[in-house]
Design an enzyme around this catalytic site. Structure first.
Site, PDB file in Angstrom:
ATOM      1  CG  HIS A  47     -56.505 -12.695 -18.463  1.00 34.33           C
ATOM      2  ND1 HIS A  47     -57.569 -11.893 -18.113  1.00 34.33           N
ATOM      3  CD2 HIS A  47     -56.200 -13.420 -17.354  1.00 34.33           C
ATOM      4  CE1 HIS A  47     -57.901 -12.134 -16.851  1.00 34.33           C
ATOM      5  NE2 HIS A  47     -57.081 -13.056 -16.373  1.00 34.33           N
ATOM      6  CB  SER A  98     -52.759  26.640 -34.042  1.00 33.47           C
ATOM      7  OG  SER A  98     -52.295  25.650 -33.134  1.00 33.47           O
ATOM      8  N   GLY A 121     -59.930  27.190 -27.453  1.00 36.47           N
ATOM      9  CA  GLY A 121     -59.503  26.657 -28.744  1.00 36.47           C
ATOM     10  C   GLY A 121     -58.282  27.372 -29.306  1.00 36.47           C
ATOM     11  CG  LEU A 155     -55.849  15.980 -33.097  1.00 36.80           C
ATOM     12  CD1 LEU A 155     -56.531  14.674 -33.491  1.00 36.80           C
ATOM     13  CD2 LEU A 155     -55.825  16.130 -31.582  1.00 36.80           C
ATOM     14  CB  ILE A 215     -56.866  23.054 -24.102  1.00 42.08           C
ATOM     15  CG1 ILE A 215     -56.137  22.692 -25.403  1.00 42.08           C
ATOM     16  CG2 ILE A 215     -55.953  23.903 -23.218  1.00 42.08           C
ATOM     17  CD1 ILE A 215     -55.877  23.878 -26.323  1.00 42.08           C
ATOM     18  CD  GLU A 237     -67.918  24.301 -23.618  1.00 44.34           C
ATOM     19  OE1 GLU A 237     -68.511  24.890 -24.542  1.00 44.34           O
ATOM     20  OE2 GLU A 237     -66.671  24.186 -23.563  1.00 44.34           O
TER      21      GLU A 237
END
Length: 458
Positions: free
Chosen positions: A435, A140, A262, A309, A179, A198
């Site tokens: 733990h 991509s 993207g 991914l 990203i 955004e």
């Protein structure tokens, strides 16, 4: 060199080289064709260098906050030449190791831009390389918005951002997905003033809404500015940088603009459509066994619709090699692929969201539980805030795990086992979690969902 192989792979990124290595393990002859560098975007311009940059930012933040832990330290500055040398050294070491693996596996590696010229052949450097099976794995590229040109100076994509020789004094990040929030987080840690723009109503909109709320809360606390529900309208270049106009006429100014809207499939001029491969908006369409409509031709990685991914492409590569070898592997379930966003705080998730579960099982057939990391000892030691959210089918298995907080990416391994093996909360609750670890938080969340909360309220 022979020009006929069992498998010919176009693209040497995560999907392509995984196909090659697994296919040679299974006794198949393999040719791997790559026009740039073995390892692809992930190794050279994506996952690895970005996470190295983020880690440098984490070191800077820890130095600033050292007095909180009783340590006397002072951050006197960030040397981007040194940061880049560290980042490039990590990449170079992994690249050398990968080259050695491919050579040792006796994969025929061909450098050059390949093109599908027949259902069983790729042409590269004037040579026709044929295969009984062809695997398309061309990866991509960073997308932009029509009319918004990336110039590599004031307007950058992630590739250019990774090679900056300075920390920008200020930056506007266009895009609040993976990203965008990773670069915003890294630059803020290194000393930049950052604003995210955004178009969608929340940051990391693909995640569960509760995750978005916590990330926005954490970013406000860190001083990372963001504008959500504000589509980009116009860019002007100024003497000192850029001026961006967003919906409503509001303007923002900064030294540079990072376009993080993207990634698109790298399939142009590869010959796919000419050979009859079915496409959709540049993506290669496949069935669940990653077969295209052309017999003998498979596709893997970012060119196949779905999660973009590296580890998805890697696993798809293994799957295709085994499919070609006749092993009949189980199809990959997309929702079972773990997802990590390496901003601060980290986001890690696997499975489906609460909304998706309600759509699938019905409104009254879903149970959720949010375990606050404030009850986890190691998280308190790390001075992090966040939570683990479990989504289960009522009286059934856990179908989603959604986590936010420092180092939560390291917990997604067990989380994916829980979801993919369809574990019930009571089954996980009986496992012993060491733990003090953050891993205990997963155990505590399942204890609570199983009806026996200890370090949590029911």
């Amino acid at each position: 060199m022979s020009d006929s192989f069992d498998v010919v792979i176009l693209g040497g990124g995560s999907g392509g080289y995984a196909t090659a290595l697994r296919a040679t393990q299974l006794g198949l002859s393999v040719a791997l064709i790559e026009k740039d560098k073995l390892g692809g975007t992930c190794l050279h311009r994506g996952c690895i260098p970005t996470k190295a940059l983020l880690h440098a930012g984490e070191v800077a933040d820890l130095t600033r906050e050292a007095s909180h832990f009783g340590v006397n330290a002072e951050l006197t500055g960030v040397d981007m030449k040194g940061v880049n040398a560290y980042k490039d050294g990590v990449v170079a070491g992994l690249y050398k190791g990968l080259q050695g693996l491919v050579k040792h596996a006796k994969v025929t590696y061909i450098e050059g831009a390949g093109k599908l010229v027949a259902p069983n052949a790729i042409e590269v450097n004037g040579q026709r390389v044929t295969g009984k099976h062809v695997v398309l794995a061309t990866g991509s590229y960073s997308k932009t918005i029509p009319g918004l040109e990336i110039d590599g100076d004031k307007v950058l994509a992630s590739e250019e951002a990774l090679t900056l020789d300075r920390v920008p004094t200020s930056a506007i990040v266009l895009g609040g997905g993976v990203i965008g929030v990773e670069f915003a987080s890294a630059w803020k840690s290194l000393g930049a003033d950052v604003t995210i723009v955004e178009a969608l109503p929340r940051l990391v909109a693909a995640e569960d809404p509760d995750i978005s709320k916590q990330l926005e809360r954490s970013f406000r606390k860190r001083g990372i500015n963001f504008k959500v529900g504000k589509p980009f309208e116009k860019l002007e270049k100024t003497a000192n940088g850029v001026k961006v106009t967003i919906a409503g006429g509001e303007t923002l100014e900064a030294e540079l603009l990072l376009v993080a809207v993207g990634r698109g499939p790298s399939t142009a001029n590869c010959g796919y459509e000419e050979q009859g491969v079915k496409m959709d908006r540049g993506f290669v369409l496949t069935d669940e066994r990653l077969r295209t409509n052309v017999p003998g031709v498979f596709a893997v990685g970012d060119i196949v619709p779905g999660l973009q991914l590296a580890h998805r492409g890697f696993q798809q590569g293994i799957f295709v090699a085994e499919e070609i070898a006749g092993l009949k592997p189980a199809p990959i379930v997309e929702s079972g692929i773990p997802r990590v966003t390496y901003c601060d705080p980290e986001i890690a998730s696997v499975g489906i969201t609460e909304a998706q579960a309600k759509e699938k099982f019905g409104e009254g057939n879903v149970e959720t539980y949010n375990y606050n990391l404030g009850g986890n000892g190691k998280s308190k030691i790390l001075n992090t805030q966040g939570f683990i959210k479990l989504v289960r089918q009522k009286d059934g298995p856990v179908v989603g795990v959604h986590m936010i907080g420092a180092r939560m990416g390291e917990q997604v391994g067990e989380a994916q086992l829980i979801v993919n093996w369809e574990a019930f909360p009571a089954e996980v609750a009986q496992l012993i979690h060491a733990h003090p670890t953050q891993n205990e938080a997963l155990g505590e969340a399942h204890l609570a969902l199983a009806g026996k909360p200890l370090h949590a309220h029911n």
